[in-house]
Design an enzyme around this catalytic site. Structure first.
Site, short mmCIF file in Angstrom:
data_model
loop_
_atom_site.label_atom_id
_atom_site.label_comp_id
_atom_site.label_asym_id
_atom_site.label_seq_id
_atom_site.Cartn_x
_atom_site.Cartn_y
_atom_site.Cartn_z
N ARG A 1 0.84 -1.20 0.00
CA ARG A 1 0.00 0.00 0.00
C ARG A 1 0.88 1.26 0.00
O ARG A 1 0.59 2.22 -0.69
CB ARG A 1 -0.94 0.01 1.21
CG ARG A 1 -1.68 1.35 1.37
CD ARG A 1 -2.75 1.33 2.44
NE ARG A 1 -2.35 0.71 3.67
CZ ARG A 1 -1.55 1.28 4.59
NH1 ARG A 1 -1.04 2.49 4.39
NH2 ARG A 1 -1.24 0.62 5.70
N TYR B 1 -17.18 16.39 -15.91
CA TYR B 1 -17.46 14.95 -15.86
C TYR B 1 -18.44 14.67 -14.73
O TYR B 1 -18.28 15.16 -13.60
CB TYR B 1 -16.15 14.19 -15.68
CG TYR B 1 -16.29 12.76 -15.22
CD1 TYR B 1 -17.09 11.86 -15.93
CD2 TYR B 1 -15.61 12.31 -14.10
CE1 TYR B 1 -17.23 10.55 -15.52
CE2 TYR B 1 -15.74 10.99 -13.68
CZ TYR B 1 -16.55 10.12 -14.39
OH TYR B 1 -16.68 8.82 -13.97
N LYS C 1 -8.60 5.35 -19.45
CA LYS C 1 -8.90 5.76 -20.82
C LYS C 1 -7.69 5.56 -21.74
O LYS C 1 -7.28 4.44 -21.98
CB LYS C 1 -9.41 7.20 -20.83
CG LYS C 1 -10.48 7.50 -19.77
CD LYS C 1 -11.69 6.61 -19.83
CE LYS C 1 -12.88 7.10 -19.00
NZ LYS C 1 -12.68 7.13 -17.55
N ASP D 1 -7.61 18.24 -15.53
CA ASP D 1 -7.90 16.87 -15.92
C ASP D 1 -7.49 16.74 -17.39
O ASP D 1 -8.12 17.30 -18.28
CB ASP D 1 -9.39 16.57 -15.73
CG ASP D 1 -9.73 15.11 -15.99
OD1 ASP D 1 -9.03 14.47 -16.79
OD2 ASP D 1 -10.71 14.62 -15.41
#
Length: 396
Positions: free
Chosen positions: A45, A97, A194, A169
């Site tokens: 982690r 978005y 994406k 973004d």
């Protein structure tokens, strides 16, 4: 070296074995030499060799100092918002978005963080929205789904004049077409699901910071909150990065061809694609992007949800699905899919009409994709004609 060569050779050969691909360190923990003494890793982690290599590659690609990989694009956005405190304000692009809107309005609003949505293509609107509490400006450029372009350099100048952070973004453009940090942004985020992943087989998010101090805070939240990207998914993103320049070039070529076709179709009202000279920010896009990307949105002259759904359910090569940026073409209806969480009035005010359709143009031959759209549009037209005749008969 050219950018493609630099990218490929920023991905290291494994020094232990000579493996040409970055190994997948599929482990939760690491043996320590003594308590608190390790070889750079103690728990996956906190850090993992595969994820670390991905973060280094992406930071270099964006021209930043620090990269951090997360379990999704929204987890990446969430880490950035954690830089703020209760009472702070954000200025965000109005054509945002839907997932980011939901996170801002349904999660962080109750913790006292307020978001003001403005048309960020209007620098005056940004200036008017700034208050003493504004701590962050949030841009998408191009936006999702109407592909508006904001002047990143100009917005950065405004932000820094008031001591405000600017986050961009960069999902739609990818670091191949646009590097916001070099235009003055402080932070870049990606839904790496994406274009960076590129094969519709991974969910991931990335944050890259210009300054190391902000990067240190992001890395703290990455570890403290735990929404980290696993080693196998990190490997998939590194794999995707290897072909990113080639894929983006073909996505852009295909999209330009299809956008020109749609602009001339009699059933189509408006086409939103920065590569078209009809796009209101075409000139700006040419200045700050190397190409125009693979996403197109368009609205129909019959601006109804029924007409849009008729089209998106009658394509064959364009698969009806969420997401974008993969090698296979996708089609979606934002009003009922990606932007469903935004109320209708807000959605329409931002330009997301009932008939708006978003295309993620893949790597198929553009002629085949155009034929697919032609067939679907013909079905829409036939349906409208049948409905018109039925209404006439009803009135008779």
């Amino acid at each position: 070296m050219h950018a493609t060569t630099q990218l490929l050779h920023s991905i290291p050969v494994d020094p232990q074995t000579g493996a040409i691909a970055v190994p997948i360190y599929q482990t939760s923990t690491f043996v320590q030499d003594a308590p608190g003494i390790n070889r750079g890793f103690d728990y996956s982690r906190s850090n993992n060799p595969t994820r670390q290599e991905l973060e280094k590659i992406v930071a270099k690609l964006e021209g930043g100092t620090t990269g951090a990989a997360f379990a999704s694009g929204l987890a990446a956005i969430d880490a950035v918002i954690k830089l703020l405190e209760s009472g702070d304000e954000i200025i965000a692009v109005d054509d945002i978005y839907g997932g980011a809107f939901r996170l801002f309005e349904k999660v962080y609003k109750k913790f006292g963080i307020t978001v003001n949505y403005v048309d960020t293509t209007d620098l005056g609107a940004i200036n008017r929205a700034i208050t003493s509490k504004t701590k962050l400006i949030w841009l998408e450029s191009p936006t999702n789904p109407t592909l508006k372009i904001s002047d990143i350099r100009a917005v950065a100048e405004i932000a820094h004049r008031y001591g405000i952070l600017l986050c961009v973004d960069n999902t739609f453009a990818s670091p191949i077409l646009q590097q916001p940090l070099k235009l003055g942004a402080d932070i870049v985020v990606h839904s790496a699901t994406k274009y960076i992943g590129g094969h519709s087989d991974v969910i991931a998010g990335l944050v890259v910071t210009r300054e190391e101090a902000i990067g240190t805070q992001i890395k703290f939240y990455q570890n403290a909150c735990g929404a980290v990207l696993g080693p196998f998914d990190s490997f998939l993103l590194i794999r995707g990065l290897e072909t990113l320049p080639l894929r983006i070039a073909q996505h852009s070529r295909n999209a330009a061809t299809i956008a020109q076709y749609l602009e001339s179709h009699p059933l189509v009202d408006k086409v939103f694609y920065p590569g078209l000279t009809s796009h209101p920010q075409h000139g700006l896009a040419r200045q700050q992007q190397k190409d125009f990307g693979g996403v197109i949105s368009f609205s129909l002259r019959t601006d109804t949800e029924a007409a849009a759904i008729s089209l998106v359910t009658n394509t064959t090569l364009f698969h009806l699905a969420e997401s974008l940026g993969g090698v296979k073409s996708l089609v979606s209806h934002p009003a009922s899919m990606t932007h469903k969480s935004i109320d209708a009035a807000t959605r329409k005010a931002a330009g997301v009409k009932d008939s708006l359709i978003r295309l993620s143009v893949g790597l198929e031959d553009p002629t085949d994709l155009i034929n697919d759209l032609e067939t679907a549009l013909a079905i829409v037209q036939a349906t409208q004609s049948e409905n018109g005749i039925a209404q006439q008969l009803h009135h008779c």
